[in-house]
Design an enzyme around this catalytic site. Sequence first.
Site, PDB file in Angstrom:
ATOM      1  N   ASP A  91      53.530-101.166 -19.043  1.00  0.00           N
ATOM      2  CA  ASP A  91      52.451-102.043 -19.468  1.00  0.00           C
ATOM      3  C   ASP A  91      51.430-101.185 -20.211  1.00  0.00           C
ATOM      4  OD1 ASP A  91      50.634-104.045 -19.791  1.00  0.00           O
ATOM      5  OD2 ASP A  91      50.281-104.397 -17.669  1.00  0.00           O
ATOM      6  N   SER A  92      50.673-101.796 -21.092  1.00  0.00           N
ATOM      7  CA  SER A  92      49.702-101.033 -21.876  1.00  0.00           C
ATOM      8  C   SER A  92      48.508-100.575 -21.057  1.00  0.00           C
ATOM      9  CB  SER A  92      49.199-101.889 -23.043  1.00  0.00           C
ATOM     10  OG  SER A  92      48.365-102.940 -22.561  1.00  0.00           O
ATOM     11  N   GLY A  93      48.290-101.209 -19.899  1.00  0.00           N
ATOM     12  CA  GLY A  93      47.088-100.922 -19.124  1.00  0.00           C
ATOM     13  C   GLY A  93      45.908-101.779 -19.517  1.00  0.00           C
ATOM     14  N   GLY A  94      46.131-102.702 -20.454  1.00  0.00           N
ATOM     15  CA  GLY A  94      45.029-103.533 -20.920  1.00  0.00           C
ATOM     16  C   GLY A  94      44.395-104.366 -19.827  1.00  0.00           C
ATOM     17  N   ASP A 143      46.522-105.191 -25.809  1.00  0.00           N
ATOM     18  CA  ASP A 143      45.997-106.512 -26.135  1.00  0.00           C
ATOM     19  C   ASP A 143      44.677-106.753 -25.423  1.00  0.00           C
ATOM     20  OD1 ASP A 143      47.216-106.592 -23.604  1.00  0.00           O
ATOM     21  OD2 ASP A 143      47.480-108.760 -23.719  1.00  0.00           O
ATOM     22  N   GLN A 190      48.473-114.042 -26.924  1.00  0.00           N
ATOM     23  CA  GLN A 190      47.338-114.490 -26.124  1.00  0.00           C
ATOM     24  C   GLN A 190      46.932-115.903 -26.555  1.00  0.00           C
ATOM     25  OE1 GLN A 190      45.837-113.372 -23.497  1.00  0.00           O
ATOM     26  NE2 GLN A 190      46.755-111.329 -23.289  1.00  0.00           N
ATOM     27  N   GLY A 217      48.061-113.242 -20.448  1.00  0.00           N
ATOM     28  CA  GLY A 217      46.881-114.068 -20.237  1.00  0.00           C
ATOM     29  C   GLY A 217      47.140-115.384 -19.534  1.00  0.00           C
ATOM     30  N   ASP A 267      57.607-110.017 -14.355  1.00  0.00           N
ATOM     31  CA  ASP A 267      57.189-108.946 -13.445  1.00  0.00           C
ATOM     32  C   ASP A 267      56.022-109.449 -12.617  1.00  0.00           C
ATOM     33  OD1 ASP A 267      54.421-107.262 -14.069  1.00  0.00           O
ATOM     34  OD2 ASP A 267      55.105-108.446 -15.764  1.00  0.00           O
TER      35      ASP A 267
END
Length: 379
Positions: A91-94, A143, A190, A217, A267
């Site tokens: 995951d991007s960690g956003g 994102d 999103q 989101g 996930d």
Amino acid sequence: MTLRFEALARDGQARKGRITTQRGSFATPCFMPVGTRAAVRTLDTADLEALNPPVVLANTYHLMMRPGPEVVQRLGGVHGFTGWSGHVLTDSGGYQVFSLDPEVDDDGAVFRSAYDGSTHLFTAERVVDVQLQLGADIQMAFDVCPPSEAPAPVQRLAVDRTAAWAARARRRFTEQSGHHTGASQFGIVQGGTDPVLRAESAARTIELGFDGYAVGGLSVGERQDQMLAALAATVPRLPEDQPRYFMGLGDPVGLVECVALGVDMFDCVLPTRLARHGTALTWEGRLNIGNSSFAADDRPVDPAFPASPAARYSRAYLRHLFNVDEPSAARLLTLHNVAWLLALMDSVRDAIVEGTLNRLRDRVAEAWTRPAEKKQPGQ
């Protein structure tokens, strides 16, 4: 493109498929357990090998903070670091960054680390660079993930920034991926629960040519009917020949409903989080193992799932382990919960092939209408 998707069977909009990467292939629809800090909570890599999940997740934010991408890269990337030879998605960690109330502008997000209070800047390019150092097979673009109740102007800005950051992330990944062969990159759609924004975000993301597409989101506090309506406005616009990934969904009813709309990958931390708090996923619904009614119950945690890694233990014994704070309690329920969801997805794929997905939807919905502990033995 280093990732290939092939649809093998359909039942309505649902599809059974196969995703192939340079590491190998796995079947979809699939559930991917979350190993946020390069470990699924309470489990080790040998446990994962026994469970055989198609993909394990790790989180870019957390691994950037501890132990740092340079350390992971030097020790063989996330696969060498963990000893896991299967697929890994980062995951991007956003989501984590935006939970820290960052200062956000068109360039990126400035935030203070939850570990030591240090200040960091996440940009679309920085997130790509870190993920390439980590060496995951599938990597997510950075994102903007606003709260589900965010007003329309906030959702509009999130869609615009997500699209702009996605373009930058795709460009950076394309420039750098030649030095990191085997990786694929997914874009994220999103738009909150607004079908018009969802459709627009999907179109703007697809035109960038990612290897797969995620829906972000959602499942962040909105009602299920709102979630499904937003998803229904999104999935038909995503390419037929590429994977579709719903981020952060793990409840059985939601999984089957979203598969029916054409989603391939899921996930969630739900199976591990519930396990640590003494809750098991079963064909009787959620089962709170700490309930006093199980004090002398000799049944396994889920009689309808004899393949459970915890099937040899009685409910009474598992309750005892939790009551005396034995660490093995959380581990055993985690093994069970993850195995239960993986088995559910096996059943989903079989149902798609057999054309019986609606029958399985009904069974899952009926099983999860009321807590298991309110049912009497034998019901």
